[in-house]
Scaffold this motif. Sequence first.
Motif, short mmCIF file in Angstrom:
data_model
loop_
_atom_site.label_atom_id
_atom_site.label_comp_id
_atom_site.label_asym_id
_atom_site.label_seq_id
_atom_site.Cartn_x
_atom_site.Cartn_y
_atom_site.Cartn_z
N GLU A 188 1.16 9.20 38.86
CA GLU A 188 -0.18 8.79 39.26
C GLU A 188 -1.17 9.96 39.21
O GLU A 188 -2.38 9.75 39.12
N GLN A 189 -0.66 11.17 39.24
CA GLN A 189 -1.53 12.36 39.20
C GLN A 189 -2.06 12.63 37.79
O GLN A 189 -2.89 13.52 37.61
N PHE A 190 -1.61 11.86 36.80
CA PHE A 190 -1.98 12.08 35.40
C PHE A 190 -2.62 10.82 34.81
O PHE A 190 -2.32 9.70 35.24
N ASP A 191 -3.47 11.00 33.80
CA ASP A 191 -4.13 9.89 33.13
C ASP A 191 -3.24 9.40 31.99
O ASP A 191 -3.47 9.70 30.81
N LEU A 192 -2.22 8.61 32.34
CA LEU A 192 -1.30 8.13 31.32
C LEU A 192 -1.99 7.18 30.34
O LEU A 192 -1.68 7.19 29.14
N LYS A 193 -2.89 6.36 30.84
CA LYS A 193 -3.61 5.45 29.95
C LYS A 193 -4.39 6.23 28.89
O LYS A 193 -4.35 5.90 27.70
N GLY A 194 -5.07 7.27 29.33
CA GLY A 194 -5.82 8.09 28.38
C GLY A 194 -4.93 8.83 27.40
O GLY A 194 -5.35 9.12 26.27
N MET A 195 -3.72 9.15 27.80
CA MET A 195 -2.78 9.84 26.89
C MET A 195 -2.32 8.93 25.76
O MET A 195 -1.97 9.41 24.68
N GLY A 196 -2.28 7.61 26.01
CA GLY A 196 -1.90 6.66 24.97
C GLY A 196 -0.49 6.13 25.13
O GLY A 196 0.42 6.84 25.55
N PHE A 197 -0.32 4.86 24.79
CA PHE A 197 0.97 4.18 24.88
C PHE A 197 1.98 4.79 23.92
O PHE A 197 1.68 5.01 22.74
N GLN A 198 3.18 5.11 24.42
CA GLN A 198 4.27 5.69 23.63
C GLN A 198 3.88 7.03 23.00
O GLN A 198 4.47 7.44 21.99
N SER A 199 2.92 7.70 23.61
CA SER A 199 2.55 9.03 23.11
C SER A 199 3.49 10.08 23.66
O SER A 199 4.16 9.89 24.69
N ALA A 200 3.55 11.22 22.99
CA ALA A 200 4.38 12.33 23.46
C ALA A 200 3.90 12.82 24.82
O ALA A 200 4.72 13.12 25.70
N ALA A 201 2.59 12.88 25.03
CA ALA A 201 2.05 13.37 26.30
C ALA A 201 2.49 12.47 27.46
O ALA A 201 2.88 12.94 28.53
N SER A 202 2.42 11.14 27.25
CA SER A 202 2.79 10.20 28.30
C SER A 202 4.28 10.25 28.60
O SER A 202 4.69 10.34 29.77
N ILE A 203 5.12 10.21 27.58
CA ILE A 203 6.57 10.25 27.80
C ILE A 203 6.97 11.58 28.42
O ILE A 203 7.84 11.64 29.29
N HIS A 204 6.34 12.66 28.00
CA HIS A 204 6.62 13.99 28.56
C HIS A 204 6.39 14.02 30.07
O HIS A 204 7.26 14.48 30.83
N VAL A 205 5.26 13.51 30.51
CA VAL A 205 4.96 13.50 31.95
C VAL A 205 5.96 12.61 32.69
O VAL A 205 6.48 12.99 33.76
N GLN A 206 6.25 11.43 32.16
CA GLN A 206 7.19 10.52 32.83
C GLN A 206 8.58 11.15 32.95
O GLN A 206 9.22 11.07 34.01
N ALA A 207 9.05 11.77 31.88
CA ALA A 207 10.39 12.36 31.90
C ALA A 207 10.46 13.57 32.83
O ALA A 207 11.46 13.79 33.52
N GLU A 208 9.39 14.37 32.88
CA GLU A 208 9.36 15.50 33.80
C GLU A 208 9.32 15.01 35.25
O GLU A 208 9.95 15.61 36.14
N ALA A 209 8.58 13.93 35.49
CA ALA A 209 8.56 13.35 36.84
C ALA A 209 9.96 12.89 37.24
O ALA A 209 10.38 13.07 38.39
N LYS A 210 10.68 12.31 36.30
CA LYS A 210 12.07 11.92 36.57
C LYS A 210 12.91 13.13 36.93
O LYS A 210 13.71 13.09 37.88
N ARG A 211 12.80 14.19 36.17
CA ARG A 211 13.61 15.39 36.44
C ARG A 211 13.34 15.93 37.84
O ARG A 211 14.27 16.30 38.57
N LEU A 212 12.09 15.95 38.24
CA LEU A 212 11.75 16.43 39.58
C LEU A 212 12.31 15.50 40.66
O LEU A 212 12.89 15.95 41.65
N ALA A 213 12.14 14.19 40.46
CA ALA A 213 12.61 13.23 41.46
C ALA A 213 14.14 13.27 41.59
O ALA A 213 14.68 13.16 42.69
N PHE A 214 14.84 13.44 40.48
CA PHE A 214 16.30 13.39 40.51
C PHE A 214 16.91 14.63 41.17
O PHE A 214 18.05 14.57 41.66
N GLU A 215 16.20 15.75 41.19
CA GLU A 215 16.71 16.89 41.94
C GLU A 215 16.70 16.59 43.44
O GLU A 215 17.63 16.97 44.17
#
Length: 614
Positions: free
Chosen positions: A337-364
Amino acid sequence: MRRRTFLSSLPAGALLAGAGSVAAQTGGSSRREQTQHAVASPRPADPYADVGIGDRVTGPKFVGRSTVWGANGAAATAHPAATLIGLDTLRRGGSAIDAAIAINAALGFLEPTANGIGGDAFGLMWDPAQKKVVGFNGSGNSPRGLSLATARSKAGPDGYLPRYGAVTVNVPGTVDAWWSAHQRYGKLPWKDVLIPVAELCEQGVPVPEVIAWYLERNMAGFDRASAQIEENDNRKKVYRPHGRTPKTGEVFANPDLGRTYRLIAEGGRDAFYDGAIADHIERYFKRIGGWMTRADLAAHRTEWVEPLMTTYRGVEVYSLGPNTQGLSTNQILNICEQFDLKGMGFQSAASIHVQAEAKRLAFEDRARYFADERFAKAPTAWLNSKEYAAERARLINPNRVMDRVFPGDAPTQGDTTYFSVADKDGMMVSWIQSNYRGMGSGLTPDGPDGGTLGFMFQDRGELFALTDGHPNVYAPGKRPFHTIIPGFACKDGEPWMAYGVMGGGMQPQGQAQIIINMVDYGLDPQQAGDSPRWQHYGSSEPTGQSAEGVGKLHLESGVPEATKQQLTAMGWDLGPPDGGFGGYQNVMKQINAQGRWTYGAATEMRKDGNALAY
């Protein structure tokens, strides 16, 4: 050290062709070996590899079918016969809970590769009378007679509990979850909910393609691991009745399970936990040298719990707290929610990058804190807060993958099958149930007259840690860390979606992707599920394993090539499609400007099931 991650998977060895990856059993919550696999025969080359999906006149090109709409009730499950039995229960005057129990019982027969009454269950539901989301935790304790010292003596060469056998078996919570939910919300007589399912078990049903594939590979995995399983004949009687597992389209029946369901239909939950079935279970474990007793079973009770809630761009997202990983979904969304995923674009590298990094942080945090809260209290309010999410989001570099991530430093303080169902009165149920590693422990209990009870025990106890001081360390009478989580979302205090994505560690990642696809990218329920998915492996785990560098980010085939190239340039180690992207179901309530509200139901195109509404 052997790396193990939490994913609904087959026993090690069920490999897809070419890439040599493991096919995950997305119907049940299980764990996957990433570095050491027993190699199965490779698949032949795919003659259809270069052929894309057909064209539809509406919607995005990647979508395979439409959301199903109805005004009186809806169900979405992993097997068409289960969906039908759910709708039939609704049409006979049953509540959404009645339908959920019937569906779950049916899937224990129809989809034994993912669930059954030897496992645990969790649920989130909208209670129209209270006008709120309520939840239950239907997970069972470890046997009182199994000590930490004995559990450690059963550990494998890697120092962790084995994936199969009696040491992994906890008290099955599913039947009591059915009973507890029916006592609160059932409309049909208890017996009338289960008898049609018992009849289905006795008559038999043709086996669909995906379940046939997983059943064969699960049984082959048990065969390879038979030395660590105390008893192997009973599972073969049930699931390999003619010397092999049933092929696609062949009729499979399980009359032993039908007889067990009839006992439960007549005697209620006590038949299972403190009656004839409990006696059979106790005698079975005594015979094979296990630990489960009738006293362990009789002491079990479902726990009704207050769900955790966060918001994602105004949508209220609910989850269950530890000992489940539901909080991880909230954390991923809070960070995104801290990032503009809509502005980054659907299935874009920027959007997937943020989502996957958020997962890594949450899973620790998941690895550090999540356990049975009766034994170790997690700082859930802090982990679920927007302030903590903003702090964690600042760690994400938009241009480069983080080299390493750590859990947050808490302030001082004192794998599955999934389905959704809704009824004409507005009750919506999000239900998930699992045996853990695909079919479970490999152990099928003795029944009367030389038969069996027709189900397999879960191996959820595999997820305990064995390290002193770890919140999730094994103890007698304790619930292990659980991967299975239902999902629920509301808008403006009104129910919106009963949804879920099954598949071990994929579940919070998949649930977050569904919410993001619908909220940020405007997709409808079916489109959100058909969208290509990502899954990240390699985070630290609640059994004590540490993270492995940046891990591996697996992407489905539909992710654009340009996105894959950009993610590689950011430092991600990309993996091929491996079949481990979950199994999704959803029932959504739509408020219409004209006329009454309606339900939209969606199902997983990666599995055998369907969605129906009326």
